[in-house]
Design a protein around this motif. Structure first.
Motif, PDB file in Angstrom:
ATOM      1  N   ARG A 100       0.817  -1.223   0.000  1.00  0.00           N
ATOM      2  CA  ARG A 100       0.000   0.000   0.000  1.00  0.00           C
ATOM      3  C   ARG A 100       0.851   1.274   0.000  1.00  0.00           C
ATOM      4  O   ARG A 100       0.577   2.220  -0.738  1.00  0.00           O
ATOM      5  CB  ARG A 100      -0.926   0.003   1.227  1.00  0.00           C
ATOM      6  CG  ARG A 100      -1.853   1.196   1.309  1.00  0.00           C
ATOM      7  CD  ARG A 100      -2.849   1.063   2.453  1.00  0.00           C
ATOM      8  NE  ARG A 100      -3.696  -0.115   2.321  1.00  0.00           N
ATOM      9  CZ  ARG A 100      -4.778  -0.196   1.520  1.00  0.00           C
ATOM     10  NH1 ARG A 100      -5.135   0.839   0.790  1.00  0.00           N
ATOM     11  NH2 ARG A 100      -5.486  -1.309   1.476  1.00  0.00           N
ATOM     12  N   ASP A 101       1.904   1.287   0.813  1.00  0.00           N
ATOM     13  CA  ASP A 101       2.684   2.513   0.963  1.00  0.00           C
ATOM     14  C   ASP A 101       3.620   2.792  -0.215  1.00  0.00           C
ATOM     15  O   ASP A 101       4.294   3.817  -0.236  1.00  0.00           O
ATOM     16  CB  ASP A 101       3.499   2.461   2.269  1.00  0.00           C
ATOM     17  CG  ASP A 101       2.608   2.577   3.495  1.00  0.00           C
ATOM     18  OD1 ASP A 101       1.473   3.088   3.376  1.00  0.00           O
ATOM     19  OD2 ASP A 101       3.048   2.157   4.587  1.00  0.00           O
ATOM     20  N   ASP A 102       3.694   1.879  -1.178  1.00  0.00           N
ATOM     21  CA  ASP A 102       4.494   2.123  -2.377  1.00  0.00           C
ATOM     22  C   ASP A 102       3.624   2.453  -3.594  1.00  0.00           C
ATOM     23  O   ASP A 102       4.156   2.712  -4.692  1.00  0.00           O
ATOM     24  CB  ASP A 102       5.384   0.908  -2.707  1.00  0.00           C
ATOM     25  CG  ASP A 102       6.737   0.992  -2.006  1.00  0.00           C
ATOM     26  OD1 ASP A 102       6.904   1.887  -1.140  1.00  0.00           O
ATOM     27  OD2 ASP A 102       7.609   0.158  -2.306  1.00  0.00           O
ATOM     28  N   PHE A 103       2.325   2.443  -3.403  1.00  0.00           N
ATOM     29  CA  PHE A 103       1.399   2.626  -4.531  1.00  0.00           C
ATOM     30  C   PHE A 103       1.638   3.943  -5.273  1.00  0.00           C
ATOM     31  O   PHE A 103       1.733   3.962  -6.505  1.00  0.00           O
ATOM     32  CB  PHE A 103      -0.048   2.550  -4.006  1.00  0.00           C
ATOM     33  CG  PHE A 103      -1.095   2.851  -5.025  1.00  0.00           C
ATOM     34  CD1 PHE A 103      -1.375   1.961  -6.046  1.00  0.00           C
ATOM     35  CD2 PHE A 103      -1.833   4.034  -4.959  1.00  0.00           C
ATOM     36  CE1 PHE A 103      -2.361   2.242  -6.986  1.00  0.00           C
ATOM     37  CE2 PHE A 103      -2.811   4.321  -5.895  1.00  0.00           C
ATOM     38  CZ  PHE A 103      -3.074   3.425  -6.910  1.00  0.00           C
ATOM     39  N   GLU A 104       1.750   5.038  -4.531  1.00  0.00           N
ATOM     40  CA  GLU A 104       1.866   6.355  -5.173  1.00  0.00           C
ATOM     41  C   GLU A 104       3.164   6.477  -5.973  1.00  0.00           C
ATOM     42  O   GLU A 104       3.149   6.906  -7.120  1.00  0.00           O
ATOM     43  CB  GLU A 104       1.793   7.474  -4.119  1.00  0.00           C
ATOM     44  CG  GLU A 104       0.386   7.740  -3.599  1.00  0.00           C
ATOM     45  CD  GLU A 104      -0.604   8.167  -4.692  1.00  0.00           C
ATOM     46  OE1 GLU A 104      -0.189   8.861  -5.641  1.00  0.00           O
ATOM     47  OE2 GLU A 104      -1.786   7.769  -4.602  1.00  0.00           O
ATOM     48  N   LYS A 105       4.281   6.094  -5.351  1.00  0.00           N
ATOM     49  CA  LYS A 105       5.572   6.245  -6.048  1.00  0.00           C
ATOM     50  C   LYS A 105       5.672   5.303  -7.253  1.00  0.00           C
ATOM     51  O   LYS A 105       6.319   5.625  -8.246  1.00  0.00           O
ATOM     52  CB  LYS A 105       6.729   6.008  -5.078  1.00  0.00           C
ATOM     53  CG  LYS A 105       6.938   7.205  -4.144  1.00  0.00           C
ATOM     54  CD  LYS A 105       8.119   7.022  -3.219  1.00  0.00           C
ATOM     55  CE  LYS A 105       8.309   8.279  -2.389  1.00  0.00           C
ATOM     56  NZ  LYS A 105       9.255   8.103  -1.292  1.00  0.00           N
ATOM     57  N   ALA A 106       5.014   4.154  -7.167  1.00  0.00           N
ATOM     58  CA  ALA A 106       5.052   3.196  -8.282  1.00  0.00           C
ATOM     59  C   ALA A 106       4.317   3.723  -9.506  1.00  0.00           C
ATOM     60  O   ALA A 106       4.496   3.202 -10.609  1.00  0.00           O
ATOM     61  CB  ALA A 106       4.451   1.859  -7.843  1.00  0.00           C
ATOM     62  N   LYS A 107       3.503   4.773  -9.312  1.00  0.00           N
ATOM     63  CA  LYS A 107       2.769   5.339 -10.457  1.00  0.00           C
ATOM     64  C   LYS A 107       3.723   5.891 -11.519  1.00  0.00           C
ATOM     65  O   LYS A 107       3.317   6.127 -12.646  1.00  0.00           O
ATOM     66  CB  LYS A 107       1.813   6.441  -9.982  1.00  0.00           C
ATOM     67  CG  LYS A 107       0.546   5.890  -9.349  1.00  0.00           C
ATOM     68  CD  LYS A 107      -0.376   7.037  -8.960  1.00  0.00           C
ATOM     69  CE  LYS A 107      -1.658   6.512  -8.331  1.00  0.00           C
ATOM     70  NZ  LYS A 107      -2.462   7.627  -7.777  1.00  0.00           N
ATOM     71  N   LYS A 108       4.975   6.093 -11.134  1.00  0.00           N
ATOM     72  CA  LYS A 108       5.991   6.472 -12.122  1.00  0.00           C
ATOM     73  C   LYS A 108       6.043   5.418 -13.248  1.00  0.00           C
ATOM     74  O   LYS A 108       6.404   5.731 -14.388  1.00  0.00           O
ATOM     75  CB  LYS A 108       7.350   6.558 -11.408  1.00  0.00           C
ATOM     76  CG  LYS A 108       8.498   6.976 -12.270  1.00  0.00           C
ATOM     77  CD  LYS A 108       9.769   7.133 -11.441  1.00  0.00           C
ATOM     78  CE  LYS A 108      10.953   7.465 -12.328  1.00  0.00           C
ATOM     79  NZ  LYS A 108      12.212   7.526 -11.569  1.00  0.00           N
ATOM     80  N   TYR A 109       5.736   4.171 -12.891  1.00  0.00           N
ATOM     81  CA  TYR A 109       5.806   3.064 -13.863  1.00  0.00           C
ATOM     82  C   TYR A 109       4.438   2.507 -14.237  1.00  0.00           C
ATOM     83  O   TYR A 109       4.209   2.135 -15.373  1.00  0.00           O
ATOM     84  CB  TYR A 109       6.682   1.937 -13.301  1.00  0.00           C
ATOM     85  CG  TYR A 109       8.052   2.415 -12.944  1.00  0.00           C
ATOM     86  CD1 TYR A 109       8.986   2.719 -13.930  1.00  0.00           C
ATOM     87  CD2 TYR A 109       8.412   2.621 -11.611  1.00  0.00           C
ATOM     88  CE1 TYR A 109      10.237   3.203 -13.604  1.00  0.00           C
ATOM     89  CE2 TYR A 109       9.670   3.101 -11.276  1.00  0.00           C
ATOM     90  CZ  TYR A 109      10.577   3.396 -12.283  1.00  0.00           C
ATOM     91  OH  TYR A 109      11.807   3.879 -11.950  1.00  0.00           O
TER      92      TYR A 109
ATOM     93  N   GLY B  61       6.897   0.978   1.418  1.00  0.00           N
ATOM     94  CA  GLY B  61       5.878  -0.055   1.203  1.00  0.00           C
ATOM     95  C   GLY B  61       6.438  -1.415   0.830  1.00  0.00           C
ATOM     96  O   GLY B  61       5.702  -2.275   0.338  1.00  0.00           O
ATOM     97  N   THR B  62       7.730  -1.637   1.041  1.00  0.00           N
ATOM     98  CA  THR B  62       8.341  -2.931   0.678  1.00  0.00           C
ATOM     99  C   THR B  62       7.552  -4.089   1.285  1.00  0.00           C
ATOM    100  O   THR B  62       7.229  -4.075   2.468  1.00  0.00           O
ATOM    101  CB  THR B  62       9.795  -2.997   1.183  1.00  0.00           C
ATOM    102  OG1 THR B  62      10.572  -2.004   0.525  1.00  0.00           O
ATOM    103  CG2 THR B  62      10.415  -4.370   0.918  1.00  0.00           C
ATOM    104  N   ILE B  63       7.260  -5.088   0.449  1.00  0.00           N
ATOM    105  CA  ILE B  63       6.574  -6.279   0.962  1.00  0.00           C
ATOM    106  C   ILE B  63       7.455  -7.514   0.750  1.00  0.00           C
ATOM    107  O   ILE B  63       8.121  -7.659  -0.264  1.00  0.00           O
ATOM    108  CB  ILE B  63       5.179  -6.500   0.336  1.00  0.00           C
ATOM    109  CG1 ILE B  63       5.216  -6.393  -1.193  1.00  0.00           C
ATOM    110  CG2 ILE B  63       4.170  -5.534   0.943  1.00  0.00           C
ATOM    111  CD1 ILE B  63       3.911  -6.793  -1.874  1.00  0.00           C
ATOM    112  N   SER B  64       7.437  -8.366   1.769  1.00  0.00           N
ATOM    113  CA  SER B  64       8.119  -9.654   1.699  1.00  0.00           C
ATOM    114  C   SER B  64       7.039 -10.714   1.600  1.00  0.00           C
ATOM    115  O   SER B  64       5.876 -10.449   1.920  1.00  0.00           O
ATOM    116  CB  SER B  64       8.981  -9.852   2.939  1.00  0.00           C
ATOM    117  OG  SER B  64       9.967  -8.836   2.971  1.00  0.00           O
TER     118      SER B  64
END
Ligand SMILES: [Zn+2]
Length: 259
Positions: free
Chosen positions: A110-119, A150-153
């Motif tokens: 969830r916490d990486d969703f916004e920054k991942a929008k770059k891709y 938001g790193t997930i393992s």
């Protein structure tokens, strides 16, 4: 035992091959396969009802992933989910192309969703403790912030029909975002140490990497293909050594700052 810096050994071994180059794909164990490049890991799980990919790599290597999937006798059109361990481009940039090809749903912390929008804009957002089930496989997610917020393992049980093993990976170990000026979020270092302590409590039998140098993916794969000896299984000691190595690495960075 976990030993660091196999990257240099690996690059020497592959000689002229560019590190973005295609690695010969192979079955790691049971229904878990390696379809990534030398640099960026891409793991594929055959669930019996479609494929799951964990990470994809750089955009320009999407075709190599497609080629590797075909080479193993599968079809990229059967990809149902693509999981991003964290938002960085070396893990997610090819995801848009592969999801466009297959219609797969894309998954990220969830916490990486916004920054991942770059891709790309991911379809499914994961929180700590969430699971994803497809066919015979249930993936358990752990939120392990530090490298990114938001790193997930993830962890799942896989079987070859004889043995059932717990497969696992740490979704982002790099210290490059844990130095002043480079933090992905406030409190990244504290979060990273906490994540490592949580991960150490997870027993895994098959340690799969986020980058090939985490577990010597290339040399283990080469050995498996050439001799049949599987050094991916029973690697909980490598997992623990890897986590300890990365914990100490950050401790050393902090110690040097304070020296
Ligand atoms: Zn990263």
């Amino acid at each position: 035992m976990f030993t660091q810096a196999p990257l240099h050994k690996m690059l020497k071994e592959i000689k002229a091959a560019h590190w973005l180059g295609k690695m010969t794909p192979f079955r790691i164990f049971g229904n878990t396969y390696y379809v990534g490049t030398y640099q960026s890991c891409c793991h594929m799980i055959d669930t019996g009802n479609g494929l799951i990919l964990i990470d994809t790599g750089y955009a320009e290597t999407a075709y190599l992933i497609v080629d590797s999937i075909y080479q193993l006798g599968f079809s990229p059109y059967d990809i149902k989910y693509i999981i991003s361990t964290h938002w960085h481009g070396d893990h997610t940039a090819a995801t848009a192309a592969l999801a466009g090809l297959s219609g797969a749903k894309t998954v990220i912390g969830r916490d990486d969703f916004e920054k991942a929008k770059k891709y790309l804009t991911h379809d499914i957002l994961v929180d700590d403790g969430d699971t994803l089930t497809l066919g015979n496989i249930t993936v358990n997610f752990m939120h392990t912030p530090g490298h990114t917020k938001g790193t997930i393992s993830m962890f799942y049980e896989d079987t070859d029909g004889v043995n059932t093993y717990r497969v696992g990976t740490f979704g982002g170990a790099g210290h490059n975002t844990l130095v002043p000026g480079k933090y992905d979020f406030e409190g990244a270092r504290e979060a990273y140490f906490e994540s490592i302590e949580r991960l150490k409590k997870e027993h895994i039998d098959v340690f799969i990497a986020n980058h090939c140098w985490n577990n010597d993916t290339y040399l283990k794969g080469k050995k498996l293909l050439e001799t049949g000896e599987n050094t991916f299984v029973n690697t909980n000691d490598v997992w623990l050594g890897f986590l300890e190595h990365y914990k100490r690495g950050l401790e050393n960075i902090i110690a040097q700052e304070n020296a």
